[in-house]
Motif scaffolding. Structure first.
Motif, mmCIF file in Angstrom:
data_model
loop_
_atom_site.group_PDB
_atom_site.id
_atom_site.type_symbol
_atom_site.label_atom_id
_atom_site.label_comp_id
_atom_site.label_asym_id
_atom_site.label_seq_id
_atom_site.Cartn_x
_atom_site.Cartn_y
_atom_site.Cartn_z
ATOM 1 N N LEU A 65 0.826 -1.206 0.000
ATOM 2 C CA LEU A 65 0.000 0.000 0.000
ATOM 3 C C LEU A 65 0.863 1.260 0.000
ATOM 4 O O LEU A 65 0.575 2.221 -0.702
ATOM 5 N N ILE A 66 1.937 1.267 0.777
ATOM 6 C CA ILE A 66 2.849 2.413 0.798
ATOM 7 C C ILE A 66 3.478 2.590 -0.575
ATOM 8 O O ILE A 66 3.543 3.696 -1.104
ATOM 9 N N ARG A 67 3.917 1.507 -1.186
ATOM 10 C CA ARG A 67 4.547 1.576 -2.510
ATOM 11 C C ARG A 67 3.562 2.113 -3.542
ATOM 12 O O ARG A 67 3.894 2.954 -4.364
ATOM 13 N N GLU A 68 2.303 1.652 -3.458
ATOM 14 C CA GLU A 68 1.284 2.105 -4.405
ATOM 15 C C GLU A 68 1.012 3.591 -4.215
ATOM 16 O O GLU A 68 0.906 4.348 -5.167
ATOM 17 N N THR A 69 0.922 4.065 -2.979
ATOM 18 C CA THR A 69 0.657 5.471 -2.704
ATOM 19 C C THR A 69 1.805 6.338 -3.190
ATOM 20 O O THR A 69 1.601 7.371 -3.798
ATOM 21 N N ARG A 70 3.031 5.927 -2.957
ATOM 22 C CA ARG A 70 4.183 6.729 -3.372
ATOM 23 C C ARG A 70 4.319 6.789 -4.881
ATOM 24 O O ARG A 70 4.675 7.806 -5.437
ATOM 25 N N SER A 71 4.069 5.731 -5.567
ATOM 26 C CA SER A 71 4.241 5.736 -7.020
ATOM 27 C C SER A 71 3.043 6.386 -7.706
ATOM 28 O O SER A 71 3.136 6.812 -8.831
ATOM 29 N N GLY A 72 1.915 6.457 -6.999
ATOM 30 C CA GLY A 72 0.717 7.024 -7.598
ATOM 31 C C GLY A 72 0.096 6.081 -8.601
ATOM 32 O O GLY A 72 -0.867 6.414 -9.248
ATOM 33 N N ASP A 122 3.375 19.454 -11.934
ATOM 34 C CA ASP A 122 3.075 18.963 -10.586
ATOM 35 C C ASP A 122 3.934 19.636 -9.526
ATOM 36 O O ASP A 122 3.968 19.219 -8.387
ATOM 37 N N GLU A 123 4.628 20.710 -9.893
ATOM 38 C CA GLU A 123 5.414 21.511 -8.955
ATOM 39 C C GLU A 123 4.812 22.905 -8.936
ATOM 40 O O GLU A 123 4.888 23.631 -9.927
ATOM 41 N N THR A 141 -5.494 23.347 -9.708
ATOM 42 C CA THR A 141 -6.880 23.602 -10.095
ATOM 43 C C THR A 141 -7.828 23.019 -9.050
ATOM 44 O O THR A 141 -7.437 22.149 -8.263
ATOM 45 N N PRO A 142 -9.075 23.457 -9.027
ATOM 46 C CA PRO A 142 -10.048 22.871 -8.101
ATOM 47 C C PRO A 142 -10.252 21.367 -8.332
ATOM 48 O O PRO A 142 -10.662 20.650 -7.433
ATOM 49 N N GLN A 143 -9.957 20.885 -9.546
ATOM 50 C CA GLN A 143 -10.118 19.465 -9.851
ATOM 51 C C GLN A 143 -8.955 18.634 -9.312
ATOM 52 O O GLN A 143 -8.988 17.417 -9.382
ATOM 53 N N GLY A 144 -7.899 19.268 -8.823
ATOM 54 C CA GLY A 144 -6.807 18.543 -8.189
ATOM 55 C C GLY A 144 -5.638 18.213 -9.090
ATOM 56 O O GLY A 144 -4.922 17.250 -8.825
ATOM 57 N N TYR A 145 -5.400 18.962 -10.143
ATOM 58 C CA TYR A 145 -4.213 18.735 -10.959
ATOM 59 C C TYR A 145 -3.554 20.083 -11.257
ATOM 60 O O TYR A 145 -4.156 21.137 -11.098
ATOM 61 N N GLY A 146 -2.288 20.024 -11.644
ATOM 62 C CA GLY A 146 -1.526 21.241 -11.907
ATOM 63 C C GLY A 146 -1.777 21.778 -13.301
ATOM 64 O O GLY A 146 -1.899 21.022 -14.260
ATOM 65 N N GLU A 147 -1.834 23.101 -13.408
ATOM 66 C CA GLU A 147 -2.064 23.743 -14.696
ATOM 67 C C GLU A 147 -1.135 24.944 -14.821
ATOM 68 O O GLU A 147 -1.000 25.739 -13.897
ATOM 69 N N LEU A 204 -0.145 13.967 -6.701
ATOM 70 C CA LEU A 204 -0.292 13.161 -5.484
ATOM 71 C C LEU A 204 -0.391 14.056 -4.259
ATOM 72 O O LEU A 204 0.278 15.072 -4.205
ATOM 73 N N PRO A 205 -1.192 13.742 -3.297
ATOM 74 C CA PRO A 205 -2.099 12.604 -3.188
ATOM 75 C C PRO A 205 -3.497 12.900 -3.726
ATOM 76 O O PRO A 205 -4.378 12.069 -3.626
ATOM 77 N N LEU A 206 -3.705 14.075 -4.295
ATOM 78 C CA LEU A 206 -5.051 14.440 -4.751
ATOM 79 C C LEU A 206 -5.513 13.629 -5.947
ATOM 80 O O LEU A 206 -6.670 13.235 -6.025
ATOM 81 N N THR A 207 -4.645 13.437 -6.917
ATOM 82 C CA THR A 207 -4.996 12.631 -8.086
ATOM 83 C C THR A 207 -3.886 11.622 -8.330
ATOM 84 O O THR A 207 -2.720 11.884 -8.045
ATOM 85 N N THR A 208 -4.239 10.470 -8.844
ATOM 86 C CA THR A 208 -3.245 9.436 -9.132
ATOM 87 C C THR A 208 -3.387 8.977 -10.584
ATOM 88 O O THR A 208 -4.459 9.088 -11.175
#
Length: 177
Positions: free
Chosen positions: A17-24, A71-72, A88-94, A56-60
């Motif tokens: 689970l940790i590996r999955e969360t870190r890699s997204g 993403d920075e 953005t409000p949708q959780g990704y970088g723009e 991460l962690p908002l969108t994967t």
């Protein structure tokens, strides 16, 4: 031994689970297991295609896909020109221009069209050039009428009757006398 195997199974589940969360990513078998703009890599994890990012962690990459173009947050080499990465409000970088600038990717000037000059000026070279009686960055401030201009009008209006009367008075004095 039973207690040790239970702890080992618990450890393996937590580690995965940790590996999955870190890699997204998450486990995938084929590209269709991943979200938009993401591919299943050789390690069976979803990763973003070139030019796309998850946040991460908002969108994967697996569940939401890779919709962002950065993403920075802030100024980053991921964004072209003078644009900056915002969330953005949708959780990704723009990548977008900083506040009060226009025209990505340069993001210079106050305007990119005359409409942004409030119908009181023209946009020329990224700056609002205001019409007379207007000023301000966006030509949105009406300047007070200048008293000198009004004074000339006032003096002109007062002098006009004198100009018309003097020749008439002069003509009547010449003819009577």
């Amino acid at each position: 031994m039973k207690g040790l195997s239970r702890h080992l199974v618990f450890f393996l589940i937590c580690f995965s689970l940790i590996r999955e969360t870190r890699s997204g990513g998450g486990n995938c078998r084929r590209n269709s297991d991943c979200g938009a703009n993401a591919l299943c890599n050789n390690n069976d994890y979803c990763e973003c295609e070139t030019g796309f990012y998850d946040f991460l962690p908002l969108t994967t990459a697996r569940s939401d896909g890779c919709l962002g173009n950065c993403d920075e947050l802030g100024s980053t080499s991921q964004c072209e020109g003078n644009t900056q990465c915002i969330l953005t409000p949708q959780g990704y970088g723009e990548c977008t221009c900083p506040e009060n600038t226009f025209g990505p990717p340069e993001c210079r000037g106050d305007c990119k069209s005359s409409l942004q000059c409030g119908f009181h000026g023209n946009c020329e070279g990224g700056k609002c050039v205001c019409f007379p009686e207007f000023e301000g960055k966006y030509c949105d401030v009406k300047t007070p009428m200048k008293p000198r201009g009004n004074l000339y009008l006032l003096l002109g209006a007062a002098a006009l009757p004198l100009i018309l009367l003097v020749p008439a008075a002069f003509a009547s004095s010449v003819s009577s006398g």
